[in-house]
Design a protein around this motif. Sequence first.
Motif, short mmCIF file in Angstrom:
data_model
loop_
_atom_site.label_atom_id
_atom_site.label_comp_id
_atom_site.label_asym_id
_atom_site.label_seq_id
_atom_site.Cartn_x
_atom_site.Cartn_y
_atom_site.Cartn_z
N THR B 78 10.34 -19.32 -9.42
CA THR B 78 11.76 -19.24 -9.06
C THR B 78 12.37 -17.90 -9.45
O THR B 78 13.58 -17.77 -9.53
CB THR B 78 12.54 -20.41 -9.67
N THR B 79 11.54 -16.91 -9.74
CA THR B 79 11.85 -15.48 -9.83
C THR B 79 12.85 -15.07 -10.91
O THR B 79 13.45 -14.02 -10.82
CB THR B 79 12.35 -14.91 -8.47
N ILE B 80 13.02 -15.90 -11.93
CA ILE B 80 14.02 -15.56 -12.94
C ILE B 80 13.42 -14.60 -13.97
O ILE B 80 12.33 -14.82 -14.50
CB ILE B 80 14.56 -16.82 -13.64
N VAL B 81 14.16 -13.53 -14.23
CA VAL B 81 13.76 -12.50 -15.19
C VAL B 81 14.81 -12.47 -16.30
O VAL B 81 16.00 -12.42 -16.01
CB VAL B 81 13.69 -11.14 -14.48
N ARG B 82 14.37 -12.53 -17.55
CA ARG B 82 15.34 -12.56 -18.66
C ARG B 82 14.67 -12.20 -19.96
O ARG B 82 13.43 -12.19 -20.05
CB ARG B 82 15.98 -13.95 -18.78
N ALA B 83 15.48 -11.91 -20.98
CA ALA B 83 14.95 -11.66 -22.32
C ALA B 83 15.87 -12.33 -23.32
O ALA B 83 16.47 -11.68 -24.18
CB ALA B 83 14.85 -10.17 -22.59
N ASN B 84 16.00 -13.66 -23.22
CA ASN B 84 16.93 -14.35 -24.12
C ASN B 84 16.19 -15.29 -25.08
O ASN B 84 16.55 -16.44 -25.24
CB ASN B 84 18.00 -15.10 -23.32
N TYR B 85 15.16 -14.76 -25.70
CA TYR B 85 14.38 -15.54 -26.66
C TYR B 85 14.93 -15.32 -28.07
O TYR B 85 15.70 -14.40 -28.32
CB TYR B 85 12.92 -15.13 -26.59
N MET B 86 14.49 -16.14 -29.01
CA MET B 86 15.05 -16.08 -30.35
C MET B 86 14.02 -15.76 -31.43
O MET B 86 14.32 -15.07 -32.38
CB MET B 86 15.76 -17.38 -30.67
N SER B 115 17.26 -7.65 -9.13
CA SER B 115 18.70 -7.88 -9.07
C SER B 115 19.19 -8.40 -10.42
O SER B 115 18.99 -9.55 -10.76
CB SER B 115 18.98 -8.91 -7.97
N GLN B 116 19.79 -7.51 -11.21
CA GLN B 116 20.27 -7.92 -12.54
C GLN B 116 21.65 -8.55 -12.39
O GLN B 116 22.67 -7.96 -12.75
CB GLN B 116 20.25 -6.72 -13.48
N ARG B 117 21.63 -9.77 -11.86
CA ARG B 117 22.87 -10.45 -11.54
C ARG B 117 23.39 -11.27 -12.71
O ARG B 117 24.44 -11.88 -12.62
CB ARG B 117 22.65 -11.34 -10.33
N GLY B 118 22.63 -11.32 -13.79
CA GLY B 118 23.07 -12.08 -14.97
C GLY B 118 22.50 -13.49 -14.96
O GLY B 118 22.39 -14.13 -13.92
N VAL B 119 22.11 -13.96 -16.15
CA VAL B 119 21.65 -15.34 -16.32
C VAL B 119 22.65 -16.04 -17.23
O VAL B 119 22.92 -15.59 -18.33
CB VAL B 119 20.24 -15.39 -16.96
N LEU B 120 23.22 -17.13 -16.73
CA LEU B 120 24.23 -17.88 -17.50
C LEU B 120 23.65 -19.23 -17.90
O LEU B 120 23.33 -20.06 -17.05
CB LEU B 120 25.47 -18.08 -16.62
N ASN B 121 23.48 -19.45 -19.20
CA ASN B 121 23.05 -20.77 -19.71
C ASN B 121 24.30 -21.56 -20.08
O ASN B 121 25.07 -21.12 -20.92
CB ASN B 121 22.19 -20.63 -20.98
N LEU B 122 24.47 -22.73 -19.49
CA LEU B 122 25.66 -23.53 -19.78
C LEU B 122 25.43 -24.43 -20.98
O LEU B 122 24.35 -24.99 -21.16
CB LEU B 122 26.00 -24.39 -18.56
N ALA B 123 26.46 -24.58 -21.80
CA ALA B 123 26.41 -25.49 -22.95
C ALA B 123 27.34 -26.66 -22.67
O ALA B 123 28.44 -26.48 -22.16
CB ALA B 123 26.85 -24.76 -24.21
N MET B 175 25.91 -15.73 -21.56
CA MET B 175 25.67 -14.84 -20.42
C MET B 175 24.79 -13.67 -20.87
O MET B 175 25.10 -13.01 -21.85
CB MET B 175 27.01 -14.34 -19.88
N HIS B 176 23.69 -13.49 -20.14
CA HIS B 176 22.73 -12.41 -20.41
C HIS B 176 22.74 -11.54 -19.15
O HIS B 176 22.09 -11.86 -18.16
CB HIS B 176 21.37 -13.06 -20.66
N LYS B 177 23.55 -10.47 -19.19
CA LYS B 177 23.85 -9.74 -17.95
C LYS B 177 22.67 -8.96 -17.39
O LYS B 177 22.59 -8.71 -16.19
CB LYS B 177 25.02 -8.77 -18.18
N ARG B 178 21.76 -8.53 -18.26
CA ARG B 178 20.63 -7.75 -17.75
C ARG B 178 19.55 -8.66 -17.14
O ARG B 178 18.60 -8.17 -16.55
CB ARG B 178 20.04 -6.89 -18.86
N GLY B 179 19.70 -9.96 -17.30
CA GLY B 179 18.77 -10.88 -16.65
C GLY B 179 19.08 -10.98 -15.17
O GLY B 179 20.11 -10.48 -14.71
N GLY B 180 18.20 -11.63 -14.41
CA GLY B 180 18.45 -11.79 -12.98
C GLY B 180 17.22 -12.27 -12.25
O GLY B 180 16.49 -13.12 -12.76
#
Lengths: 91, 419
Positions: B78-86, B115-123, B175-180
């Motif tokens: 599903t092509t998601i690119v991100r770096a929001n690990y802990m 496309s760095q459109r941002g990844v938004l994780n909802l809480a 919101m992780h803006k550099r993700g996409g």
Amino acid sequence: MRIPCPVCGARPSEEFTYRGDARPVRPPMDSSDQGAWVDYLFFRDDERGRIKEQWQHTGGCRAWIVVDRDTATHAVHGSELARDAAEGGQA
Amino acid sequence: MMSQYSVFQLLRETLRGHTGWRPAWRDPAPKQRYDVVIVGGGGHGLATAYYLAKEHGITNVAVVEKGYLGGGNVGRNTTIVRANYMLPGNQRFYSKSLALWEGLEQELNFNLMMSQRGVLNLAHTDGQVDMFARRANAMRLHGDDAEIWSPEKIAAEVPMLDLDSARFPVRGGLMHKRGGTARHDGVAWGYARAADRLGVDIIQNCEVTAIERDPQGRITGVDTTKGRIKTGKVGLAVAGHTSQVAQMAGLRLPIETHLLQAFVTEGLKPILDQVVTFAAGHFYISQSDKGGLVFGSSLDGYNSYTARGNLPMVEHTAEAAMSLMPCIGRLRLLRHWGGVMDMTMDGSPIISTTHVPGLYLNGGWCYGGFKATPGSGWCFAHTIARDQPHPIGADLRLDRFMTGRELDEAGTGAQPNLH
Ligand SMILES: Cc1cc2nc3c(=O)[nH]c(=O)nc-3n(C[C@H](O)[C@H](O)[C@H](O)COP(=O)(O)OP(=O)(O)OC[C@H]3O[C@@H](n4cnc5c(N)ncnc54)[C@H](O)[C@@H]3O)c2cc1C
Ligand SMILES: [Zn+2]
């Protein structure tokens, strides 16, 4: 995919909780053999084909069962209660 | 030498009726011997070959692929690119990978539609808001970007969401803006073309059927459906087939093979600018450039080597979609498919030397390996060239399972279907 529960009959797979490969056996609780624990916890044969695996009928009778299922086709070949399997059933 | 792609070349070809395009890579027969053989021509195998040639000067390399490039998970995700690990071991690695993504189109001279459109994780609960704040802080301390969005901000930026559902109200988001997103199979093609230009042989329709070793156990070559190939170093990058191919060299792994499905709807006008994930039900959705909504959720949950899912997970995914975006309920699904995932016991990947001299392992990518493609190739090439882990990927070694250093990002324990 329908799972045959020895108690309830064939039921939809979503009534069950999956645990995985039925073969690994927990070392005795007082064992300090680290290799045996690592093996039990983490390492699997992960075959492509027929395997014996543990499922629990959480949405039904809650029995733990051992299912004979093919990981390459999803065909289910049979099942028995985990207790019977542990006591040397055909599983 | 093939020409550079450029806007001028595109214009010229437009005027010539597109008759001048040449194949983007050669189709060589295997040579007798290579310095390194990479098994698996997915994103990771191709990236590894590219960095071996580019960063380590090792160009006598073959990538051996049993099918065609892009036919594996690299073309199914599903092509998601991100770096929001802990966890630090993961964070370092995915952060490097994202940095590589950011310059990749220029480096490969290939349009990856990054496309760095941002990844938004909802809480959806106060606890989740706190957890995301903690994660955001960890990300920022590491130098990556993270913002906490309020429900008002989310309502303004992503108006199509159902924010006040009685069961899963949206309390905030990370919101992780550099993700996409990036074009998945384009990544395979881009790396393939760039590796080929550096001299790497890409051999398709060639399945590795055995891994050969000498009496001391050292790697001497591979047997394939196109004959034997001699080599002293074999790098495995076969994703969903890791357990089976590793078995050819007598390696037993902390991996179970599972099945994940994905879905795409008919195309529609732009309604979703970001990648959005729904934490109440593990669901993720984005809109492709063609207009289709691309989404997925959890594993089917049982071991499987079929790239074919069952209906309960289709229903579950549709339910999550409807909870999050009730407005898409009348859309039709255009396509729906599955892929085979190499799930590790701690949910983190493996890039490692092994106890077999000359055998290197890249696998266990679970369902998050697409974003890792550049970083994985970067670290794996280093591991193969130098016989030791790259500092950035050092925590992803296989022996972490023997030494109590698992990287369990989700905290669920050794139960792969829960990661
Ligand atoms: C439905 C789905 C959704 C996903 N969503 C995401 C996402 O949003 N973000 C993300 O980061 N990741 C995602 N992933 C995970 C990601 O796609 C994978 O982790 C990643 O692509 C794996 O690496 P790869 O590209 O090298 O794999 P692959 O493309 O699968 O490459 C492995 C190759 O090895 C070949 N091979 C196997 N056995 C042999 C053999 N014996 N000889 C020769 N060749 C062999 C296969 O044919 C295959 O081409 C998703 C995966 C799936 C299935
Ligand atoms: Zn039952």
